[in-house]
Design a protein around this motif. Structure first.
Motif, mmCIF file in Angstrom:
data_model
loop_
_atom_site.group_PDB
_atom_site.id
_atom_site.type_symbol
_atom_site.label_atom_id
_atom_site.label_comp_id
_atom_site.label_asym_id
_atom_site.label_seq_id
_atom_site.Cartn_x
_atom_site.Cartn_y
_atom_site.Cartn_z
ATOM 1 N N THR A 49 -7.228 9.917 6.142
ATOM 2 C CA THR A 49 -5.908 10.519 5.918
ATOM 3 C C THR A 49 -4.821 9.454 5.900
ATOM 4 N N ALA A 50 -4.840 8.571 6.890
ATOM 5 C CA ALA A 50 -3.826 7.512 6.970
ATOM 6 C C ALA A 50 -3.912 6.572 5.767
ATOM 7 N N ALA A 163 -9.475 -0.231 3.958
ATOM 8 C CA ALA A 163 -9.388 0.598 2.750
ATOM 9 C C ALA A 163 -8.013 0.499 2.099
ATOM 10 N N TRP A 164 -6.961 0.413 2.931
ATOM 11 C CA TRP A 164 -5.598 0.453 2.405
ATOM 12 C C TRP A 164 -5.086 -0.900 1.932
ATOM 13 N N PHE A 165 -5.335 -1.967 2.700
ATOM 14 C CA PHE A 165 -4.639 -3.229 2.483
ATOM 15 C C PHE A 165 -4.849 -3.836 1.093
ATOM 16 N N PRO A 166 -6.082 -3.991 0.599
ATOM 17 C CA PRO A 166 -6.232 -4.562 -0.751
ATOM 18 C C PRO A 166 -5.566 -3.713 -1.829
ATOM 19 N N SER A 167 -5.643 -2.382 -1.691
ATOM 20 C CA SER A 167 -5.004 -1.513 -2.677
ATOM 21 C C SER A 167 -3.491 -1.686 -2.646
ATOM 22 N N ALA A 168 -2.934 -1.860 -1.445
ATOM 23 C CA ALA A 168 -1.494 -2.088 -1.328
ATOM 24 C C ALA A 168 -1.098 -3.392 -2.003
ATOM 25 N N SER A 178 -8.000 -6.843 -9.062
ATOM 26 C CA SER A 178 -7.698 -5.453 -8.735
ATOM 27 C C SER A 178 -8.883 -4.748 -8.096
ATOM 28 N N THR A 179 -8.610 -4.074 -6.966
ATOM 29 C CA THR A 179 -9.609 -3.205 -6.344
ATOM 30 C C THR A 179 -9.147 -1.758 -6.400
ATOM 31 N N TRP A 184 -12.794 1.131 -4.082
ATOM 32 C CA TRP A 184 -12.633 0.293 -2.905
ATOM 33 C C TRP A 184 -12.479 1.093 -1.609
ATOM 34 N N PRO A 185 -11.553 2.079 -1.519
ATOM 35 C CA PRO A 185 -11.462 2.841 -0.270
ATOM 36 C C PRO A 185 -12.775 3.524 0.097
#
Length: 224
Positions: A49-50, A163-168, A178-179, A184-185
């Motif tokens: 969720t986060a 899960a979040w950091f590379p996408s950010a 690009s992931t 990626w998540p």
């Protein structure tokens, strides 16, 4: 029972009563096998969720930044429907983090249910109705965990960050490779499951992660 409480405390108390009634109906107490299963699944559902809320917020913010005109002009001209959608994403992200730290899960659940309900009003803001379905399923997993079985999970928190950091970074153009293709998540969750599988309760943990994964599965199916 809730007389004399301020409205925020009243909402929280009523939500706790409703969640308790649901768990009683489904026989998900702390001594049952189901209760113990959702004890494993709930922290990962909160992590998902986060992370999902954070990824969607970064996607929205990146769209605002790269659009013609100033960022401020876009923010002040955001309509009510878009504003509500962003609010629910903030509740998902911040509420998920707060709950992973051992605090109340109410904000995360409200964010998920609000995000799902918002699809009925603003379907154009969603890539698929499955996003709303996945949000409801995730909220159910979180609520199904008995209160006395709730605990902090550093592993779920680490999974959410990975899960979040590379996408950010991709969305803010701070990362060349690009992931952000949805995989990626989901891959971060799967890799966490593989590591947890080495534990004595590995198979149950894998099953719990599968139950916690609908939002990442939908994100992957949309982005790939």
């Amino acid at each position: 029972m809730t007389a004399g409480l301020w409205w925020g405390a009243r909402v929280r108390a009523d939500a706790d009563l409703l969640a308790h009634a649901l768990r009683v109906r489904l026989r998900l107490d702390s001594a049952s096998a189901g209760g113990r299963f959702f004890e494993l699944a709930a922290p990962f559902a909160l992590g998902v969720t986060a992370a999902y809320g954070g990824i969607q917020l970064m996607s929205w913010y990146a769209g605002v930044v790269i659009s013609p005109g100033s960022t401020w002009s876009h923010l002040v001209t955001t309509d009510l429907r878009q504003g509500l959608n962003v609010l629910f994403l903030v509740l998902m992200c911040v509420g998920g983090i707060v709950a992973l730290l051992g605090r109340s899960r109410l904000a995360a659940v409200v964010g998920l249910l609000g995000f799902a309900a918002d699809w009925t009003v603003s379907p154009g803001l969603y890539d698929s109705p499955l996003q709303a379905v996945a949000a409801v399923l995730t909220a159910v997993v979180i609520v199904a965990c008995p209160p006395d079985r709730r605990r902090r999970s550093p592993v779920a928190g680490a999974m959410a960050a990975v899960a979040w950091f590379p996408s950010a970074l991709v969305l803010t153009r701070g990362f060349v490779i690009s992931t952000d293709y949805g995989a990626w998540p989901l891959l971060a969750l799967v890799l966490t499951g593989v590591v947890c599988y080495l534990r004595p309760s590995g198979l149950r943990t894998l099953a719990a992660m599968a139950v916690a994964s609908p939002l990442f599965l939908v994100h992957a199916s949309i982005s790939l």
